[in-house]
Design a protein around this motif. Sequence first.
Motif, PDB file in Angstrom:
ATOM      1  N   GLY A  91       0.826  -1.199   0.000  1.00 34.71           N
ATOM      2  CA  GLY A  91       0.000   0.000   0.000  1.00 34.71           C
ATOM      3  C   GLY A  91       0.864   1.254   0.000  1.00 34.71           C
ATOM      4  O   GLY A  91       2.045   1.222   0.384  1.00 34.71           O
ATOM      5  N   GLY A  92       0.258   2.338  -0.439  1.00 37.44           N
ATOM      6  CA  GLY A  92       0.951   3.631  -0.418  1.00 37.44           C
ATOM      7  C   GLY A  92       1.379   4.005   0.992  1.00 37.44           C
ATOM      8  O   GLY A  92       2.435   4.616   1.201  1.00 37.44           O
ATOM      9  N   ASP A  93       0.567   3.603   1.974  1.00 38.88           N
ATOM     10  CA  ASP A  93       0.904   3.907   3.374  1.00 38.88           C
ATOM     11  C   ASP A  93       2.278   3.345   3.728  1.00 38.88           C
ATOM     12  O   ASP A  93       3.082   3.989   4.405  1.00 38.88           O
ATOM     13  CB  ASP A  93      -0.129   3.278   4.323  1.00 38.88           C
ATOM     14  CG  ASP A  93      -1.466   3.988   4.284  1.00 38.88           C
ATOM     15  OD1 ASP A  93      -1.540   5.091   3.713  1.00 38.88           O
ATOM     16  OD2 ASP A  93      -2.441   3.427   4.824  1.00 38.88           O
ATOM     17  N   PHE A 117      -3.140  14.663   3.208  1.00 35.78           N
ATOM     18  CA  PHE A 117      -3.238  13.290   3.701  1.00 35.78           C
ATOM     19  C   PHE A 117      -2.449  13.151   5.018  1.00 35.78           C
ATOM     20  O   PHE A 117      -1.275  13.504   5.089  1.00 35.78           O
ATOM     21  CB  PHE A 117      -2.689  12.348   2.631  1.00 35.78           C
ATOM     22  CG  PHE A 117      -2.875  10.894   2.931  1.00 35.78           C
ATOM     23  CD1 PHE A 117      -4.065  10.407   3.450  1.00 35.78           C
ATOM     24  CD2 PHE A 117      -1.857   9.991   2.658  1.00 35.78           C
ATOM     25  CE1 PHE A 117      -4.236   9.055   3.707  1.00 35.78           C
ATOM     26  CE2 PHE A 117      -2.024   8.631   2.907  1.00 35.78           C
ATOM     27  CZ  PHE A 117      -3.218   8.171   3.436  1.00 35.78           C
ATOM     28  N   ASN A 166      -5.877  14.996  -1.186  1.00 43.74           N
ATOM     29  CA  ASN A 166      -6.824  14.399  -0.242  1.00 43.74           C
ATOM     30  C   ASN A 166      -6.661  15.175   1.059  1.00 43.74           C
ATOM     31  O   ASN A 166      -5.518  15.336   1.490  1.00 43.74           O
ATOM     32  CB  ASN A 166      -6.471  12.912  -0.039  1.00 43.74           C
ATOM     33  CG  ASN A 166      -7.371  12.225   0.964  1.00 43.74           C
ATOM     34  OD1 ASN A 166      -8.427  12.731   1.315  1.00 43.74           O
ATOM     35  ND2 ASN A 166      -6.942  11.068   1.443  1.00 43.74           N
ATOM     36  N   ASP A 191       2.342  12.686  -4.358  1.00 39.61           N
ATOM     37  CA  ASP A 191       1.403  11.579  -4.172  1.00 39.61           C
ATOM     38  C   ASP A 191       0.302  11.676  -5.229  1.00 39.61           C
ATOM     39  O   ASP A 191      -0.517  12.595  -5.201  1.00 39.61           O
ATOM     40  CB  ASP A 191       0.837  11.686  -2.744  1.00 39.61           C
ATOM     41  CG  ASP A 191      -0.092  10.542  -2.385  1.00 39.61           C
ATOM     42  OD1 ASP A 191      -0.565   9.831  -3.291  1.00 39.61           O
ATOM     43  OD2 ASP A 191      -0.359  10.374  -1.177  1.00 39.61           O
ATOM     44  N   TYR A 194      -4.710   9.463  -6.602  1.00 38.58           N
ATOM     45  CA  TYR A 194      -6.001   9.620  -7.300  1.00 38.58           C
ATOM     46  C   TYR A 194      -5.837  10.073  -8.742  1.00 38.58           C
ATOM     47  O   TYR A 194      -6.798  10.549  -9.353  1.00 38.58           O
ATOM     48  CB  TYR A 194      -6.882  10.621  -6.522  1.00 38.58           C
ATOM     49  CG  TYR A 194      -7.176  10.146  -5.124  1.00 38.58           C
ATOM     50  CD1 TYR A 194      -8.212   9.252  -4.883  1.00 38.58           C
ATOM     51  CD2 TYR A 194      -6.387  10.548  -4.043  1.00 38.58           C
ATOM     52  CE1 TYR A 194      -8.459   8.770  -3.606  1.00 38.58           C
ATOM     53  CE2 TYR A 194      -6.619  10.073  -2.767  1.00 38.58           C
ATOM     54  CZ  TYR A 194      -7.662   9.189  -2.553  1.00 38.58           C
ATOM     55  OH  TYR A 194      -7.915   8.703  -1.298  1.00 38.58           O
ATOM     56  N   THR A 219      -1.037   4.096  -6.166  1.00 37.69           N
ATOM     57  CA  THR A 219      -1.636   2.957  -5.456  1.00 37.69           C
ATOM     58  C   THR A 219      -2.610   2.225  -6.367  1.00 37.69           C
ATOM     59  O   THR A 219      -3.163   2.826  -7.299  1.00 37.69           O
ATOM     60  CB  THR A 219      -2.366   3.440  -4.190  1.00 37.69           C
ATOM     61  OG1 THR A 219      -2.958   2.308  -3.542  1.00 37.69           O
ATOM     62  CG2 THR A 219      -3.474   4.445  -4.489  1.00 37.69           C
ATOM     63  N   SER A 221      -5.159   0.931  -4.853  1.00 36.05           N
ATOM     64  CA  SER A 221      -6.319   0.897  -3.947  1.00 36.05           C
ATOM     65  C   SER A 221      -7.534   1.649  -4.476  1.00 36.05           C
ATOM     66  O   SER A 221      -8.646   1.406  -4.027  1.00 36.05           O
ATOM     67  CB  SER A 221      -5.964   1.548  -2.603  1.00 36.05           C
ATOM     68  OG  SER A 221      -5.031   0.798  -1.911  1.00 36.05           O
ATOM     69  N   LYS A 222      -7.321   2.582  -5.371  1.00 36.84           N
ATOM     70  CA  LYS A 222      -8.430   3.480  -5.743  1.00 36.84           C
ATOM     71  C   LYS A 222      -9.012   3.077  -7.098  1.00 36.84           C
ATOM     72  O   LYS A 222      -9.947   2.300  -7.146  1.00 36.84           O
ATOM     73  CB  LYS A 222      -7.937   4.932  -5.722  1.00 36.84           C
ATOM     74  CG  LYS A 222      -7.222   5.334  -4.447  1.00 36.84           C
ATOM     75  CD  LYS A 222      -8.113   5.228  -3.222  1.00 36.84           C
ATOM     76  CE  LYS A 222      -7.342   5.539  -1.945  1.00 36.84           C
ATOM     77  NZ  LYS A 222      -8.165   5.375  -0.743  1.00 36.84           N
ATOM     78  N   ARG A 230      -3.725  -4.191  -0.620  1.00 34.75           N
ATOM     79  CA  ARG A 230      -2.614  -3.360  -0.141  1.00 34.75           C
ATOM     80  C   ARG A 230      -1.461  -3.354  -1.144  1.00 34.75           C
ATOM     81  O   ARG A 230      -0.421  -3.996  -0.942  1.00 34.75           O
ATOM     82  CB  ARG A 230      -2.109  -3.822   1.256  1.00 34.75           C
ATOM     83  CG  ARG A 230      -3.171  -4.094   2.301  1.00 34.75           C
ATOM     84  CD  ARG A 230      -4.071  -2.898   2.547  1.00 34.75           C
ATOM     85  NE  ARG A 230      -3.366  -1.732   3.041  1.00 34.75           N
ATOM     86  CZ  ARG A 230      -3.373  -0.550   2.409  1.00 34.75           C
ATOM     87  NH1 ARG A 230      -4.027  -0.379   1.267  1.00 34.75           N
ATOM     88  NH2 ARG A 230      -2.722   0.449   2.920  1.00 34.75           N
TER      89      ARG A 230
HETATM   90  N1  PMP Z   1      -2.166   8.735  -0.579  1.00 32.42           N
HETATM   91  C1  PMP Z   1      -3.389   9.242  -0.476  1.00 32.42           C
HETATM   92  C2  PMP Z   1      -3.583  10.663  -0.834  1.00 32.42           C
HETATM   93  C3  PMP Z   1      -4.441   8.471  -0.024  1.00 32.42           C
HETATM   94  O1  PMP Z   1      -5.657   8.999   0.103  1.00 32.42           O
HETATM   95  C4  PMP Z   1      -4.208   7.127   0.314  1.00 32.42           C
HETATM   96  C5  PMP Z   1      -5.316   6.236   0.802  1.00 32.42           C
HETATM   97  N2  PMP Z   1      -6.213   6.768   1.656  1.00 32.42           N
HETATM   98  C6  PMP Z   1      -2.905   6.649   0.191  1.00 32.42           C
HETATM   99  C7  PMP Z   1      -1.910   7.456  -0.280  1.00 32.42           C
HETATM  100  C8  PMP Z   1      -2.517   5.256   0.588  1.00 32.42           C
HETATM  101  O2  PMP Z   1      -3.243   4.316  -0.069  1.00 32.42           O
HETATM  102  P1  PMP Z   1      -2.982   2.769   0.141  1.00 32.42           P
HETATM  103  O3  PMP Z   1      -2.169   2.580   1.377  1.00 32.42           O
HETATM  104  O4  PMP Z   1      -4.333   2.172   0.223  1.00 32.42           O
HETATM  105  O5  PMP Z   1      -2.238   2.347  -1.101  1.00 32.42           O
END
Ligand code: PMP
Length: 362
Positions: A91-93, A117, A166, A191, A194, A219, A221-222, A230
């Motif tokens: 994940g980006g996190d 974020f 975000n 980042d 999106y 990511t 994820s979106k 992840r």
């Molecule tokens: N960067 C931004 C701006 C995000 O909103 C999110 C998810 N909320 C992430 C990174 C991380 O995303 P993930 O860990 O799901 O890949």
Amino acid sequence: MKTETKRLAWLRPELRELVPYAVSPITVPVAVNANESAQSLWDLPEIRQALLEELQNTAPQHYPKPYADELRSLVADYVGRTQDEVLLANGGDDILGLMAQAFIAPGDTALIHTPTFEMYQLGVTGMGGRVVAVPDTGFYEHDVEGMLAAIAKEQPKIVYLCNPNNPTGRPWQREELERLIEVAPGIVLLDEAYMEFAAPEVSLIPAIDTYDNLFVLRTLSKAFGLAGARLGYIVSQKENINLLSRVKPPYNLNAFSQALGRVALRYKDTVLAGVSTVCSERDRMIADIEALPDIAVVPSKTNFLFVTSPKATAIYEALLEEGILVKYYGAGHPLHGGLRITVTTESINTRILKTLAKVVKP
Ligand code: PMP
């Protein structure tokens, strides 16, 4: 010493004031609070079979590929770069954690603007760094001059920029980003979580050739609908990726997620087909909300909307009553009065719009 005081003393001093990141429990049928995709890959018939096959061929008794070679190469093709310019993580996190671990030493300064974020701050604070924030101006407009002045004054190790941002959804202009990247004395972490919902042609991934201090975060994820798997990645010059590799745990990305990611990218045209619908739904929602009294919406280029209203609490409660959970910034939060709503299916979006209208013009 009291047990709790003693326990707290074990913790590194910079972590003692931190509150764990809280996620609202989901107790209603519709959750549009986390900017997820409404689409499950299992529901796309041609993909379902490929997913089953890939998962069946995954060997849980073996460690996964440390650099997720095949997925890495698919991601590199997707963003038009080479494999050694891409690093994948959980994940980006997780990428944000690796970036802070690699580059933030105790006492280093990082620059953000607010609101943005929240995980940027957490990574930096966790490493004993210090965060300087430049507040947005007006209705969440980016203060480029303020950021330039802060870069000159603070000489930050990392500047965090999120395009589109975000939680506001507001995009940055390319020339604004380039002005900031050009003067940043250290790293710029851009980042683009999106970006698929904005205009992929405004991505600065191609600019990594020009800027050796630029790291672009993405990511699956979106737009790709794989938040549960992840899968995040970062794109930068290969020498920078090598630096980051020093802190990457060897098997950070599990084999099952790698398999899901491979399918999503192999079928990317099918998976991403829903993005244009989300964007037109977003624009429809913005137009409808702009026509309502007592509520304002930031012109978003993401899959979510940030709205503010003196009636935010009543809106949140009315939506919950409708079975819909949005992200609500409670009393005491700097964004109190704001709500963040993920754009979802047409019928749910319409229910959301009706509920907003009912609350603001009863
Ligand atoms: N960067 C931004 C701006 C995000 O909103 C999110 C998810 N909320 C992430 C990174 C991380 O995303 P993930 O860990 O799901 O890949």
